[in-house]
Write a protein that holds these residues in place. Structure first.
Motif, short mmCIF file in Angstrom:
data_model
loop_
_atom_site.label_atom_id
_atom_site.label_comp_id
_atom_site.label_asym_id
_atom_site.label_seq_id
_atom_site.Cartn_x
_atom_site.Cartn_y
_atom_site.Cartn_z
N SER A 14 -16.18 20.66 1.82
CA SER A 14 -15.90 22.05 1.44
C SER A 14 -17.03 22.62 0.59
N LEU A 15 -17.61 21.79 -0.28
CA LEU A 15 -18.75 22.25 -1.09
C LEU A 15 -19.99 22.46 -0.22
N LEU A 16 -20.17 21.59 0.76
CA LEU A 16 -21.31 21.76 1.68
C LEU A 16 -21.21 23.06 2.46
N ARG A 17 -19.98 23.45 2.80
CA ARG A 17 -19.81 24.70 3.54
C ARG A 17 -20.07 25.91 2.64
N THR B 80 -25.62 26.42 5.23
CA THR B 80 -24.66 27.50 4.99
C THR B 80 -25.29 28.88 5.12
N ALA B 81 -26.43 29.08 4.46
CA ALA B 81 -27.09 30.39 4.47
C ALA B 81 -27.49 30.77 5.89
N GLN B 82 -28.01 29.81 6.64
CA GLN B 82 -28.41 30.08 8.02
C GLN B 82 -27.20 30.48 8.87
N THR B 83 -26.11 29.73 8.73
CA THR B 83 -24.90 30.04 9.49
C THR B 83 -24.34 31.40 9.10
N ARG B 84 -24.33 31.68 7.79
CA ARG B 84 -23.82 32.97 7.33
C ARG B 84 -24.64 34.13 7.88
N LYS B 85 -25.97 33.93 7.93
CA LYS B 85 -26.84 34.98 8.45
C LYS B 85 -26.57 35.22 9.94
N LYS B 86 -26.39 34.13 10.69
CA LYS B 86 -26.09 34.28 12.12
C LYS B 86 -24.78 35.01 12.33
N ILE B 87 -23.77 34.64 11.56
CA ILE B 87 -22.45 35.27 11.70
C ILE B 87 -22.51 36.75 11.33
N GLU B 88 -23.24 37.07 10.27
CA GLU B 88 -23.37 38.47 9.87
C GLU B 88 -24.06 39.29 10.95
N THR B 89 -25.07 38.68 11.59
CA THR B 89 -25.77 39.37 12.69
C THR B 89 -24.81 39.62 13.86
N LEU B 90 -24.01 38.62 14.19
CA LEU B 90 -23.05 38.76 15.29
C LEU B 90 -21.97 39.78 14.94
N GLN B 91 -21.52 39.79 13.71
CA GLN B 91 -20.51 40.75 13.29
C GLN B 91 -21.06 42.17 13.33
N GLU C 267 -20.14 28.88 15.70
CA GLU C 267 -20.98 28.68 14.50
C GLU C 267 -20.16 28.08 13.37
N ARG C 268 -18.94 28.56 13.19
CA ARG C 268 -18.08 28.03 12.14
C ARG C 268 -17.67 26.58 12.41
N ILE C 269 -17.36 26.30 13.67
CA ILE C 269 -16.99 24.94 14.05
C ILE C 269 -18.17 24.00 13.85
N SER C 270 -19.37 24.45 14.21
CA SER C 270 -20.56 23.63 14.06
C SER C 270 -20.83 23.33 12.59
N LEU C 271 -20.67 24.33 11.73
CA LEU C 271 -20.88 24.13 10.29
C LEU C 271 -19.85 23.15 9.74
N ARG C 272 -18.60 23.30 10.17
CA ARG C 272 -17.56 22.39 9.69
C ARG C 272 -17.83 20.95 10.16
N ALA C 273 -18.20 20.80 11.42
CA ALA C 273 -18.47 19.46 11.94
C ALA C 273 -19.65 18.82 11.20
N TRP C 274 -20.70 19.61 10.97
CA TRP C 274 -21.84 19.08 10.23
C TRP C 274 -21.44 18.69 8.81
N SER C 275 -20.69 19.54 8.13
CA SER C 275 -20.31 19.27 6.74
C SER C 275 -19.45 18.01 6.64
N GLU C 276 -18.52 17.85 7.57
CA GLU C 276 -17.64 16.68 7.52
C GLU C 276 -18.40 15.39 7.84
N GLN C 277 -19.36 15.48 8.76
CA GLN C 277 -20.15 14.29 9.08
C GLN C 277 -21.08 13.93 7.91
N HIS C 278 -21.75 14.95 7.35
CA HIS C 278 -22.69 14.70 6.27
C HIS C 278 -21.97 14.22 5.02
N ALA C 279 -20.75 14.69 4.81
CA ALA C 279 -19.99 14.32 3.61
C ALA C 279 -19.61 12.84 3.60
#
Length: 271
Positions: free
Chosen positions: A110-113, A119-130, A167-179
């Motif tokens: 949760s802290l990694l997310r 995180t910043a890269q994912t947030r930027k991508k999501i903001e662009t898509l939104q 993008e959100r699923i990818s971030l979550r999967a990465w965070s859980e694996q890295h954690a």
């Protein structure tokens, strides 16, 4: 890392053992394979459980870990214990082996997310898509738009929303694996201090630089593995027993390390 643990690792890398036995790149004689084996044999004889803990921790020895887990079950059943005590002590072994427990992993993830490098890269991508969605919705709201175009834009919006979810699923999967691989605090990157908005102690790790497993992590992990224990029961029936089990395991590990260190030191002094 003590020299004894260094030798433990070397003993399970044939190239290191061969190089050491042949005295490659050294100006003086070093320990032979037989001398190192003799030290481990002494540790095995005097503190077999401690050596198994070392093997499981530093060499990921599955058989050694199985023996430790069997010893834990015997230890638990030799004394009064609540129903899920064996599961709790087995879970606590992860801490002794310096592995993250499930609730600790969830906490770090949760802290990694929130603070992680992706995180910043994912947030930027999501903001662009939104932003693209807002533009399409504005186009679709025009009264002059045809029915076909209206539906086509709707399909485009659906596709973009799917991209956001990926993008959100990818971030979550990465965070859980890295954690699972680290307990460094993502907020301060292990320093215990933050620079922004002003220099201060990291509030996520309380200045420790790490998110170590604690008793609350263990209790929550029990729920995750399907052996939930109520907070009151944990404090009154489980916490003390789990701490005693961990102390026992740490003492056994320490005793094995001490024997290895003494025997290896004696072998060197014999030269």
């Amino acid at each position: 890392m003590t020299n004894a643990i260094e030798q433990l690792i070397k003993m399970h890398d044939p190239r290191c053992v061969s190089a050491e036995a042949m005295n490659i790149g050294r100006g003086r004689a070093s320990l032979t394979r037989e001398q190192i084996l003799g030290a481990f044999a002494a540790a095995q004889h005097q503190h077999s459980l401690g050596l198994d803990i070392l093997m499981a921790k530093y060499r990921s020895d599955c058989l050694a870990e199985q023996r430790v887990r069997m010893a834990i079950n015997v230890w638990v059943h030799q004394r009064p214990h609540p129903a899920r005590a064996a599961a709790a002590c087995q879970l606590a072994l992860s801490i002794v082996l310096e592995r993250n427990v499930p609730a600790q992993i969830a906490h770090i993830a949760s802290l990694l997310r929130r603070y992680g490098p992706r995180t910043a890269q994912t947030r930027k991508k999501i903001e662009t898509l939104q932003t693209q969605i807002k533009y399409l919705e504005k186009q679709r709201s025009k009264t002059s738009i045809s029915d076909n175009t209206y539906h086509e834009i709707g399909f485009d919006i659906i596709d973009i929303n799917r991209s956001i979810e990926r993008e959100r699923i990818s971030l979550r999967a990465w965070s859980e694996q890295h954690a699972t691989t680290t307990n460094l605090c993502p907020r301060c990157s292990g320093t215990g201090r933050i620079a922004k908005p002003h220099p201060a102690e990291c509030e996520e790790c309380n200045g420790k630089g790490k998110i170590p497993a604690n008793m609350e992590h263990l209790r929550k992990s029990m729920r995750i593995i399907g052996a939930e224990v109520a907070p009151g029961d944990w404090a009154g029936k489980y916490a003390g027993l789990v701490k005693r089990c961990m102390d026992w395991l740490y003492i056994e590990e320490s005793n094995a390390t001490l024997i290895l260190s003494e025997r290896l030191q004696n072998e060197r002094q014999a030269f």
